[in-house]
Design a protein around this motif. Structure first.
Motif, mmCIF file in Angstrom:
data_model
loop_
_atom_site.group_PDB
_atom_site.id
_atom_site.type_symbol
_atom_site.label_atom_id
_atom_site.label_comp_id
_atom_site.label_asym_id
_atom_site.label_seq_id
_atom_site.Cartn_x
_atom_site.Cartn_y
_atom_site.Cartn_z
ATOM 1 N N ALA A 139 0.845 -1.195 0.000
ATOM 2 C CA ALA A 139 0.000 0.000 0.000
ATOM 3 C C ALA A 139 0.877 1.241 0.000
ATOM 4 O O ALA A 139 1.923 1.284 0.666
ATOM 5 C CB ALA A 139 -0.918 -0.004 1.219
ATOM 6 N N PRO A 140 0.517 2.252 -0.761
ATOM 7 C CA PRO A 140 1.338 3.460 -0.837
ATOM 8 C C PRO A 140 1.568 4.080 0.539
ATOM 9 O O PRO A 140 0.667 4.116 1.386
ATOM 10 C CB PRO A 140 0.520 4.390 -1.741
ATOM 11 N N ASP A 141 2.779 4.550 0.762
ATOM 12 C CA ASP A 141 3.144 5.198 2.021
ATOM 13 C C ASP A 141 2.924 6.692 1.862
ATOM 14 O O ASP A 141 3.626 7.358 1.087
ATOM 15 C CB ASP A 141 4.609 4.896 2.345
ATOM 16 N N VAL A 142 1.972 7.209 2.578
ATOM 17 C CA VAL A 142 1.688 8.646 2.516
ATOM 18 C C VAL A 142 1.918 9.308 3.868
ATOM 19 O O VAL A 142 1.566 10.483 4.057
ATOM 20 C CB VAL A 142 0.235 8.885 2.035
ATOM 21 N N THR A 143 2.503 8.578 4.814
ATOM 22 C CA THR A 143 2.739 9.131 6.147
ATOM 23 C C THR A 143 4.128 9.742 6.208
ATOM 24 O O THR A 143 5.129 9.049 6.002
ATOM 25 C CB THR A 143 2.618 8.042 7.218
ATOM 26 N N PRO A 144 4.226 11.030 6.498
ATOM 27 C CA PRO A 144 5.551 11.660 6.558
ATOM 28 C C PRO A 144 6.261 11.321 7.870
ATOM 29 O O PRO A 144 5.622 10.928 8.851
ATOM 30 C CB PRO A 144 5.224 13.152 6.479
ATOM 31 N N PRO A 145 7.582 11.462 7.915
ATOM 32 C CA PRO A 145 8.303 11.286 9.174
ATOM 33 C C PRO A 145 7.899 12.364 10.184
ATOM 34 O O PRO A 145 7.279 13.371 9.841
ATOM 35 C CB PRO A 145 9.772 11.431 8.761
ATOM 36 N N ALA A 146 8.265 12.116 11.428
ATOM 37 C CA ALA A 146 7.957 13.088 12.485
ATOM 38 C C ALA A 146 8.818 14.340 12.322
ATOM 39 O O ALA A 146 9.877 14.323 11.693
ATOM 40 C CB ALA A 146 8.208 12.455 13.850
ATOM 41 N N GLN A 147 8.318 15.422 12.897
ATOM 42 C CA GLN A 147 9.072 16.674 12.869
ATOM 43 C C GLN A 147 10.400 16.500 13.595
ATOM 44 O O GLN A 147 10.491 15.832 14.621
ATOM 45 C CB GLN A 147 8.259 17.783 13.540
ATOM 46 N N VAL A 148 11.464 17.083 13.032
ATOM 47 C CA VAL A 148 12.801 16.978 13.612
ATOM 48 C C VAL A 148 12.854 17.846 14.867
ATOM 49 O O VAL A 148 12.452 19.023 14.852
ATOM 50 C CB VAL A 148 13.877 17.407 12.597
ATOM 51 N N GLN A 149 13.379 17.251 15.946
ATOM 52 C CA GLN A 149 13.467 17.943 17.228
ATOM 53 C C GLN A 149 14.937 18.190 17.597
ATOM 54 O O GLN A 149 15.852 17.599 17.027
ATOM 55 C CB GLN A 149 12.800 17.092 18.323
ATOM 56 N N GLY A 150 15.090 19.037 18.599
ATOM 57 C CA GLY A 150 16.420 19.279 19.169
ATOM 58 C C GLY A 150 17.376 19.976 18.233
ATOM 59 O O GLY A 150 18.599 19.772 18.316
ATOM 60 N N VAL A 151 16.891 20.817 17.321
ATOM 61 C CA VAL A 151 17.762 21.500 16.368
ATOM 62 C C VAL A 151 18.497 22.640 17.081
ATOM 63 O O VAL A 151 17.908 23.411 17.839
ATOM 64 C CB VAL A 151 16.948 22.040 15.175
ATOM 65 N N SER A 152 19.807 22.707 16.851
ATOM 66 C CA SER A 152 20.625 23.787 17.424
ATOM 67 C C SER A 152 21.682 24.180 16.415
ATOM 68 O O SER A 152 21.991 23.422 15.491
ATOM 69 C CB SER A 152 21.283 23.346 18.740
ATOM 70 N N ALA A 153 22.227 25.370 16.588
ATOM 71 C CA ALA A 153 23.276 25.854 15.695
ATOM 72 C C ALA A 153 24.237 26.715 16.489
ATOM 73 O O ALA A 153 23.834 27.458 17.390
ATOM 74 C CB ALA A 153 22.681 26.637 14.530
#
Length: 655
Positions: A359-373
């Motif tokens: 079945a086609p995968d239409v679920t996106p990955p989770a939002q990326v957390q813990g981003v720092s720069a």
């Protein structure tokens, strides 16, 4: 009177004339012209018992078995004092043990190649019987039977028969000759023929078949008494098969095999259908894998929009058991696949079982957390927490005031160094997670970083790394100018972000990275001037730790002694020699899958402190004690960091 028994048509040449002179001339002519095909005997009648002069008659006789009674055996011979001679030359094949049974009244003698084997030569009134056993060599030989009748009744019987008992006959038959094989490509049958053996005790033939590259088995393909055999069960696989024929006799002896006769079969056997087909969606394509098929030279992938088909080929002939298909599809489509295998003869397998992309995968990955720069003179270091779902890679987007970014940076780790970020400019970063079919997560929180402007103070000109017991040592030389101190950076990914290893300034020319993990790490050092400005990065130094800093010391080695110390227990050896003889200490570290063993440290102790100093060696060590007494050798393993493990002790005595 009992006349001579009629034998073969060869006797038909004898002509009886009415005059004595004519009879003699005809006899001479017939004797010279008579020829009897082996194994038929040539028989000659003499009017005397010395076999002298010209035979009165010559004909052919299949067997020696006559009873003439008291009469003459043939016209022109007397009833007494006559002789009869039988002669035959034949091929005895491999030869072997034979029995010569005779019965005679009166005298009989039997010769093999002129050598007398039977001798019953006297005038008797009753039939005398005797059997003589002889061994006849292989090949052609001549048998001659001489019979005489002096007086009275006349009868004679002779035969030669092979002795076929397994306890007597140990002679193998000769191998069959003139072997040939013909292969019919239409029927797939192979016909093997050979020449009949000369053996008199032959029981039959055994036919063997083998596949090229294999040996003949102990069980024959067929057993026959004929001189031909047709193989109707030859596989049609395109392989080469060999045939040989062996003769066997009544005693169970078998000949050697004939020379191999090859047959190259037609190939009408298709490869097996491929098994284990899987279809996995990856970015903008479908990855297909299956199990290799024995005998297959190529594979072809077929695709359909439904399980019912129709299927069409979407690949060329493939030599590998995998293929990346790039159909024009989006996430709403589902594809079905199967694979066929083929060989060089043009045979194609049945299709494999169908595999589909699911079945086609239409679920996106989770939002990326813990981003720092964070900024550094090497660039801006962007980090995030790695997703635990089906994320395949990350896209890092940046926004620079007044500049258009050409596109995202594709990152497969959990950090990225923006080495092209402008200095003294705030750059904004956002991160997306992307799965294998291109589904993209919601955008992460936005973070910013300011790349530092490097000072004019030079970076250290030389940086080196040294793996140690408690960490990885990073050392450098002075840049030649006054500095407040240094910053040491490390990263594990050659494209990832740099991590500052110490918040406080390093004021020495070295730093011990006590958190260094096992594997490859990259380091650089930057100088810090008295105004807290940071220099450009030094050149990058690489370190490859074999063990992490928290690893334990190496294990104790296995130790044993070689001759003359041959009687040993786990910790004690009794010498068979004395002082002045070499002691060879052999060592082996325990197989703990470590790759960091450097060598061994040995320490001998003996009478009066003899040998009491440590020695370091890469392998076996030979030492010569000079004083008799009891010695102890202690051996420990040393790793590449100089760490010494526990020792193994061994006690031995020197006489």
């Amino acid at each position: 009177m009992n006349p001579a028994r009629p034998t073969t048509a060869a006797v038909a040449g004898a002509v009886v004339l009415t005059t004595a002179a004519g009879l003699l001339a005809a006899a001479n002519s017939a004797s010279a012209a008579t020829s009897c095909a082996s194994p038929v005997y040539k028989r000659q009648f003499y009017a005397n018992t010395t076999f002298s002069g010209t035979p009165k008659k010559t004909d052919c006789d299949a067997v020696v078995n006559q009873n003439w009674g008291t009469g003459a055996p043939t016209s022109g011979l007397p009833a007494n004092n006559f002789g009869v001679r039988w002669t035959v030359t034949r091929d005895f094949g491999s030869g072997g043990p034979f029995a010569l049974p005779v019965e005679s009244r009166d005298g009989i003698r039997v010769y093999l190649d002129g050598v007398r084997k039977v001798d019953l030569w006297k005038n008797v009134s009753t039939t005398v019987k005797k059997t003589v056993n002889i061994t006849i060599p292989k090949g052609k030989h001549t048998l001659r039977v001489d019979y005489v009748n002096w007086t009275g009744a006349a009868n004679v019987k002779f035969a030669y028969t092979p002795r076929t008992s397994a306890t007597v006959d140990k002679v193998k038959p000769l191998a069959p000759t003139a072997t040939s094989v013909k292969y019919d490509k239409t029927t797939g049958k192979a016909k093997i023929t050979w020449t009949k053996n000369k053996e008199m005790d032959l029981a039959g033939y055994r036919v063997y078949r083998r596949l090229k590259g294999t040996a003949y088995g102990t069980k024959p393909l067929a057993t026959t008494t004929s001189t031909t055999y047709t193989d109707t069960a030859l596989p049609k696989t395109g392989d080469v098969y060999y045939y040989e024929v062996r003769a066997y006799d009544k005693a169970g002896n078998a000949s050697t095999g004939t020379a191999d006769k090859p047959v190259t079969t037609v190939d009408t056997t298709a490869p097996a259908a491929p098994a284990g087909l899987t279809a996995t969606r990856v970015t903008a394509s479908v990855w297909l894998e299956w199990q290799p098929v024995e005998g297959a030279e190529w594979y072809r992938v077929q695709r359909a929009a439904s399980a019912e088909g129709p299927f069409e080929a979407v690949s060329p002939g493939l030599t590998n058991a995998s293929y990346r298909d790039t159909p024009s599809f989006d996430t709403t489509e589902r594809w079905y696949y199967r694979v066929v295998a083929g060989d060089t003869a043009g045979n194609t397998s049945t299709p494999s079982a169908i595999a589909d992309t699911g079945a086609p995968d239409v679920t996106p990955p989770a939002q990326v957390q813990g981003v720092s720069a964070s900024g550094s003179t090497a660039g801006n270091n962007v980090r995030w927490t790695a997703n635990t779902d089906d994320t395949e890679h990350y896209e890092v987007w940046k926004s620079v005031p007044g500049e258009a970014f050409p596109g995202p940076e594709i990152v497969f780790g959990d950090s990225w160094l923006d080495s092209t970020a402008p200095t003294d400019t705030t750059v904004e970063y956002r991160v997306y997670a992307v799965d294998a079919v291109g589904n993209t997560s919601p955008v992460s929180a936005s973070v910013s970083a300011l790349r530092l402007v490097p000072s004019s103070t030079p970076a250290p000109p030389s940086v080196e790394t040294t793996p140690r017991d408690d960490g990885t040592g990073v050392g450098w030389t002075s840049p030649g100018e006054f500095t407040r101190g240094y910053y040491v950076y490390r990263r594990l990914d050659p494209n990832g972000a740099w991590t500052l290893l110490s918040d406080s300034l390093v004021t020495a020319y070295g730093f011990n990275d006590t958190t260094a993990p096992k594997g490859v790490a990259y380091y650089y050092v930057a100088s810090v001037d008295y105004d807290w400005n940071v220099s450009v990065p030094s050149s990058t130094a690489t370190a490859d730790r074999l063990t992490p800093a928290t690893a334990t010391a190496p294990e104790a080695p296995v130790v044993w002694l070689e001759a003359p110390y041959t009687e040993c227990t786990a910790s004690d050896c009794v010498a068979h020699g004395g002082a002045g003889q070499d002691v060879e200490v052999r060592m082996m570290w325990n197989p703990d899958e470590r790759g960091d063993i450097y060598g061994f440290q040995l320490h001998f102790s003996g009478p009066g402190g003899a040998g009491g100093y440590p020695k370091t060696t890469w392998g076996n060590y030979t030492w010569t004690p000079t004083v008799s007494g009891t010695y102890v050798v202690e051996v420990a393993t040393i790793d590449v960091y100089g760490r010494v493990g526990p020792s193994t002790s061994l006690t031995f005595k020197v006489a």
